[in-house]
Design a protein around this motif. Structure first.
Motif, PDB file in Angstrom:
ATOM      1  N   GLN A  58      -5.141  77.469  90.487  1.00 12.96           N
ATOM      2  CA  GLN A  58      -5.349  76.418  91.484  1.00 12.96           C
ATOM      3  C   GLN A  58      -5.454  77.086  92.851  1.00 12.96           C
ATOM      4  N   GLY A 134      -6.569  74.368  98.129  1.00 12.81           N
ATOM      5  CA  GLY A 134      -7.290  73.101  98.034  1.00 12.81           C
ATOM      6  C   GLY A 134      -8.776  73.361  97.888  1.00 12.81           C
ATOM      7  N   LYS A 135      -9.548  72.883  98.841  1.00 11.41           N
ATOM      8  CA  LYS A 135     -10.998  73.061  98.817  1.00 11.41           C
ATOM      9  C   LYS A 135     -11.479  74.092  99.839  1.00 11.41           C
ATOM     10  N   ALA A 156     -10.417  71.610  91.161  1.00 11.28           N
ATOM     11  CA  ALA A 156      -9.023  71.824  91.560  1.00 11.28           C
ATOM     12  C   ALA A 156      -8.396  73.014  90.843  1.00 11.28           C
ATOM     13  N   SER A 157      -8.962  73.382  89.700  1.00 11.69           N
ATOM     14  CA  SER A 157      -8.412  74.484  88.904  1.00 11.69           C
ATOM     15  C   SER A 157      -9.537  75.119  88.099  1.00 11.69           C
TER      16      SER A 157
END
Length: 182
Positions: A58, A134-135, A156-157
């Motif tokens: 992640q 995150g992004k 996200a992962s």
């Protein structure tokens, strides 16, 4: 959350002996390991491929040393999927070095890494560090921040991939491939 990429505790994800912990490549001749170094070289058909970690991640910090090899080097590090990549070497579409820049298929190069020309060592080892939370991901080349980008479509992962771009005669080497989960 770790504020600085340099604060993360990095651990080996490449043992320097074999590809344990990575999804076995289709063309094993393109990926060889010797004395702590992962040698990547296109074979005569120049098909290219991606070497993926077995594990998904992640938020993380990824770091690797790379040494440009022969030919037109076009490689990079995929982040959680084939959607987001941090480029290493010559962009096939732009025909110039885009090391440290994000490549996103729908957008191509949405931003360009800054200062790379003065930092990148073409005939010596370089260190690429990527922090992804995150992004948003940030790339550091030889200790200098060169790019930050927020991706709308990054999963996200997912696994981390090392690219051997198809269509080129090229080689590149990697060593000290490290990861810290955040």
């Amino acid at each position: 959350m770790i504020a600085n990429a340099q604060e993360a505790k990095l651990k080996k994800i490449f043992n320097g002996k074999n590809l344990k912990g990575w999804v076995a490549p289709v063309n094993k001749d393109c990926w060889t390991v010797s004395k702590g170094i992962l040698y990547v070289k296109n074979e005569p058909t120049k098909k290219g491929e991606i070497l993926w970690t077995e594990k998904s991640y992640q938020d993380f910090v990824f770091q690797a040393d790379f040494l440009m090899g022969e030919g037109t080097v076009d490689s990079g590090i995929f982040l959680r999927s084939e959607n987001d990549q941090v480029q290493i070497g010559i962009s096939g579409s732009l025909k110039r070095d885009m090391t440290g820049s994000p490549y996103v298929p729908k957008l191509r190069y949405p931003v360009e890494a800054s200062g790379v020309k003065d930092i990148l060592k073409l005939k010596d080892w370089n260190t690429l560090k990527i922090k992804l939370v995150g992004k948003t991901y940030t790339a550091y080349l030889n200790g200098k921040e060169v790019m930050t980008y927020t991706s709308a479509d990054i999963p996200a992962s997912g696994p981390i991939g090392i690219q051997l771009h198809p269509g080129n005669e090229m080689s590149i080497s990697y060593r000290k491939i490290l990861m810290a989960e955040l």
